[in-house]
Design a protein around this motif. Structure first.
Motif, PDB file in Angstrom:
ATOM      1  N   ARG B 111       0.824  -1.229   0.000  1.00  0.00           N
ATOM      2  CA  ARG B 111       0.000   0.000   0.000  1.00  0.00           C
ATOM      3  C   ARG B 111       0.848   1.265   0.000  1.00  0.00           C
ATOM      4  N   HIS B 112       1.975   1.198   0.733  1.00  0.00           N
ATOM      5  CA  HIS B 112       2.805   2.399   0.872  1.00  0.00           C
ATOM      6  C   HIS B 112       3.941   2.445  -0.147  1.00  0.00           C
ATOM      7  N   ASP B 113       3.980   1.462  -1.050  1.00  0.00           N
ATOM      8  CA  ASP B 113       5.041   1.454  -2.062  1.00  0.00           C
ATOM      9  C   ASP B 113       6.406   1.519  -1.373  1.00  0.00           C
ATOM     10  N   ALA B 114       6.596   0.624  -0.392  1.00  0.00           N
ATOM     11  CA  ALA B 114       7.761   0.719   0.492  1.00  0.00           C
ATOM     12  C   ALA B 114       8.971  -0.032  -0.053  1.00  0.00           C
ATOM     13  N   LEU B 115       9.090  -0.107  -1.356  1.00  0.00           N
ATOM     14  CA  LEU B 115      10.234  -0.775  -1.965  1.00  0.00           C
ATOM     15  C   LEU B 115      10.359  -0.322  -3.401  1.00  0.00           C
ATOM     16  N   GLN B 116      11.599  -0.495  -3.902  1.00  0.00           N
ATOM     17  CA  GLN B 116      11.764  -0.273  -5.338  1.00  0.00           C
ATOM     18  C   GLN B 116      12.342  -1.547  -5.942  1.00  0.00           C
ATOM     19  N   CYS B 117      13.647  -1.791  -5.734  1.00  0.00           N
ATOM     20  CA  CYS B 117      14.205  -3.014  -6.335  1.00  0.00           C
ATOM     21  C   CYS B 117      13.795  -4.264  -5.566  1.00  0.00           C
ATOM     22  N   GLY B 118      13.528  -4.135  -4.282  1.00  0.00           N
ATOM     23  CA  GLY B 118      13.025  -5.259  -3.516  1.00  0.00           C
ATOM     24  C   GLY B 118      14.070  -6.118  -2.824  1.00  0.00           C
ATOM     25  N   TYR B 119      15.357  -5.856  -3.091  1.00  0.00           N
ATOM     26  CA  TYR B 119      16.393  -6.739  -2.543  1.00  0.00           C
ATOM     27  C   TYR B 119      16.421  -6.704  -1.016  1.00  0.00           C
ATOM     28  N   CYS B 120      16.218  -5.537  -0.438  1.00  0.00           N
ATOM     29  CA  CYS B 120      16.299  -5.426   1.026  1.00  0.00           C
ATOM     30  C   CYS B 120      14.981  -5.787   1.701  1.00  0.00           C
ATOM     31  N   THR B 121      13.916  -5.974   0.886  1.00  0.00           N
ATOM     32  CA  THR B 121      12.564  -6.078   1.453  1.00  0.00           C
ATOM     33  C   THR B 121      12.356  -7.259   2.405  1.00  0.00           C
ATOM     34  N   PRO B 122      12.844  -8.455   2.086  1.00  0.00           N
ATOM     35  CA  PRO B 122      12.650  -9.540   3.069  1.00  0.00           C
ATOM     36  C   PRO B 122      13.227  -9.192   4.445  1.00  0.00           C
ATOM     37  N   ARG B 152      19.089   0.878  -0.381  1.00  0.00           N
ATOM     38  CA  ARG B 152      19.874   1.742  -1.251  1.00  0.00           C
ATOM     39  C   ARG B 152      19.006   2.401  -2.333  1.00  0.00           C
ATOM     40  N   CYS B 153      17.745   1.940  -2.497  1.00  0.00           N
ATOM     41  CA  CYS B 153      16.823   2.694  -3.362  1.00  0.00           C
ATOM     42  C   CYS B 153      16.276   3.913  -2.614  1.00  0.00           C
ATOM     43  N   GLY B 154      16.419   3.907  -1.313  1.00  0.00           N
ATOM     44  CA  GLY B 154      15.976   5.067  -0.538  1.00  0.00           C
ATOM     45  C   GLY B 154      14.482   5.112  -0.282  1.00  0.00           C
ATOM     46  N   ALA B 155      13.870   3.954  -0.063  1.00  0.00           N
ATOM     47  CA  ALA B 155      12.424   3.916   0.202  1.00  0.00           C
ATOM     48  C   ALA B 155      12.109   4.126   1.677  1.00  0.00           C
ATOM     49  N   TYR B 156      13.045   4.693   2.421  1.00  0.00           N
ATOM     50  CA  TYR B 156      12.899   4.772   3.884  1.00  0.00           C
ATOM     51  C   TYR B 156      11.588   5.409   4.326  1.00  0.00           C
ATOM     52  N   ALA B 157      11.222   6.520   3.696  1.00  0.00           N
ATOM     53  CA  ALA B 157      10.023   7.231   4.158  1.00  0.00           C
ATOM     54  C   ALA B 157       8.802   6.312   4.074  1.00  0.00           C
ATOM     55  N   ASN B 158       8.722   5.533   2.992  1.00  0.00           N
ATOM     56  CA  ASN B 158       7.556   4.665   2.810  1.00  0.00           C
ATOM     57  C   ASN B 158       7.634   3.417   3.702  1.00  0.00           C
ATOM     58  N   ILE B 159       8.858   2.960   3.947  1.00  0.00           N
ATOM     59  CA  ILE B 159       9.034   1.824   4.870  1.00  0.00           C
ATOM     60  C   ILE B 159       8.553   2.229   6.267  1.00  0.00           C
TER      61      ILE B 159
END
Lengths: 329, 169
Positions: B111-122, B152-159
């Motif tokens: 919902r918050h688009d908390a990722l871009q490349c997804g590598y760090c997501t797990p 490193r994509c910088g999705a911190y705000a959404n995370i």
């Protein structure tokens, strides 16, 4: 990434572990957060890794007026323990300023105190380093030395000690318990660390076969209301200190009855600021008193080319830490 | 099981031919394994068991991509010597939610688009789940509590926003 292979031995008891650790090429594994980094970088190549992580040295308890913390207690368990949170908040603050949750859940108190320096010249075996290879020289002294010590360094080594917890414990006059084949001995935490010589820089004073088993803090809960750990770093979290200050005051009738100050990031060991402490005792915590103590904290500093900034930073950190706990009288 | 496929082993190194018996419960399933003395928990999870959701980033405990839960607590699996984790109960991203029934934090990440490349997501999800169990009380506590996970994509705000929503902040 990985280093050379080793034998893995799971210690079943304290006596076995002490005997196994006394062999050449043996190294203890507790939480592993420092050891695995050193091993992966090729900085240590143990023949035998003695896993002591499950030895029963994890208890945290009060023994009369003394707080006892087992050397194998995980940092996260220590910071969350009610005795620590309530009566020794300086220890909690220093731990929570260290590393990340993922690391604090693995790392142990003993491993934290015995961790190796983060000096980049030590951590990269391409560079000269007396701490890693005695006699090879010090790359940091005339190199990238922004991070280096301003007190206690030698021609041979200017690496700083990386532990936040050690700085807090030094301020609280902690003692450590060492077990060896000869039995158990108690010593001041400060005796665990040594200043470097012209060609060597030992990480600690422990000998092969010595095992750190516990930390003891006697009568430190009187500082619970007035203590703080101020850590200045290059990013807000998950970073080692550029400069840090552990401060604790005991104030009676508006007068400082006892003061404790230790600094991190500035020396090869937790750097106790005894002259600053002496200048505070017997005085009211006025701005002038705090400033005078802070000026004494930086006396005798010997900076290198790129870390001169640590001198005013330390002075200001001492002032701010003391203001935080002493009030702005 | 080999340890590190990037490094040829010298059979004469100490312990090079040794294998350590290791029992792990991963996402509810028990595995009885024989591992190299040098294997990390990350090596065992990824290379030994083929659970590739756990990522290897820096391999030095600095990035959080390898975050797994052991007994509900988040750890850096790259700094965990596998042999030391006998009988551990481990949760990896494969044990969190299902495509039909996402974990609330996974749904919030989408919902918050908390990722871009997804590598760090797990690693972010597992670290976030552990953080939520500690009941963070403010956005600042979330930011501090997630400092062990780099993006490193910088999705911190959404995370942070995704975790805050699940935390009710």
């Amino acid at each position: 990434m990985s280093g050379p292979s080793f034998h893995y031995i799971r210690a079943t008891g304290l006596e076995d572990a002490v005997a196994a650790g006394n062999k050449p090429g043996a190294i203890y594994l507790a939480g592993g957060t420092d050891l695995l980094q050193l091993w992966k970088a090729g900085l240590v190549a143990p023949q035998e890794v003695i896993d002591i992580s499950r030895l029963p040295l994890t208890d945290i308890f009060r023994d009369g007026d003394t707080l006892v913390v087992g050397a194998l207690a995980r940092l996260s368990d220590v910071s969350a323990h009610c005795e620590v949170k309530t009566h020794h908040p300086l220890i909690r603050d220093a731990i929570l300023a260290s590393a990340s949750s993922q690391v604090r859940n693995l790392a142990t108190v003993g491993g934290n105190l015995l961790q190796q320096t983060r000096c980049p010249y030590f951590r990269d075996k391409a560079f000269a380093c007396n701490k890693r290879n005695p006699g090879t020289g010090c790359g940091a002294r005339d190199g990238e030395n922004r991070h280096a010590a301003i007190f206690g360094g030698s021609e041979g080594c200017v690496a700083t000690h990386a532990s936040d917890l050690a700085v807090a414990l030094a301020a609280l006059d902690a003692e450590i318990v060492i077990r060896s084949a000869a039995g158990e001995r108690l010593m001041a935490l400060q005796q665990l660390y040594q200043l470097p010589s012209a060609t060597t820089a030992p990480n600690c004073s422990l000998a092969a076969g010595d095992m750190l088993t516990a930390i003891r803090m006697r009568n430190a809960q009187r500082f619970a209301q007035r203590s703080t750990y101020l850590k200045i770093r290059d990013r807000a979290s998950f970073e080692f200190a550029v400069v840090s200050v552990a401060a604790a005051l005991w104030i009676e009738d508006g007068v400082i009855a006892e003061a404790r100050l230790a600094a991190g990031g500035v020396a090869p060991l937790p750097w106790r600021l005894s002259r600053s402490e002496a200048a505070l005792v017997g005085r009211a915590p006025t701005g002038q008193t705090l400033l005078a103590a802070a000026e004494l904290a930086i006396e005798g500093a010997s900076p290198l080319e790129k870390n001169v900034f640590k001198i005013p930073l330390l002075r200001n950190a001492v002032i701010r830490a003391l203001q935080t706990i002493g009030g702005h009288a | 099981m080999t340890n590190d496929p990037t490094r040829p082993r010298d059979a004469n190194e100490p312990g090079a031919n040794h294998r350590i018996a290791l029992s792990l419960t991963i996402n509810g399933a028990r595995h009885d394994l024989e591992v190299a003395p040098t294997a990390t928990l990350l090596d065992v999870i990824r290379d030994g068991l083929g659970l590739a959701g756990t990522k290897k980033g820096c391999d030095m405990g600095g990035c959080g991509a390898c975050t797994v839960l052991v007994a509900g607590r988040r750890i850096a699996a790259c700094l965990a010597l596998a042999a030391s984790f006998n009988d551990a109960v481990v949760t990896t991203i494969e044990g969190v939610g299902t495509p039909e029934c996402l974990h609330p934090l996974q749904a919030a990440f989408i919902r918050h688009d908390a990722l871009q490349c997804g590598y760090c997501t797990p690693g972010q999800i597992l670290s976030g789940i552990a953080l939520l169990s500690e009941s963070p009380q403010s956005i600042e506590e979330i930011r501090e509590g997630m400092s062990g996970n780099l993006c490193r994509c910088g999705a911190y705000a959404n995370i942070v926003a995704a975790i805050a929503e699940v935390a009710g902040l």
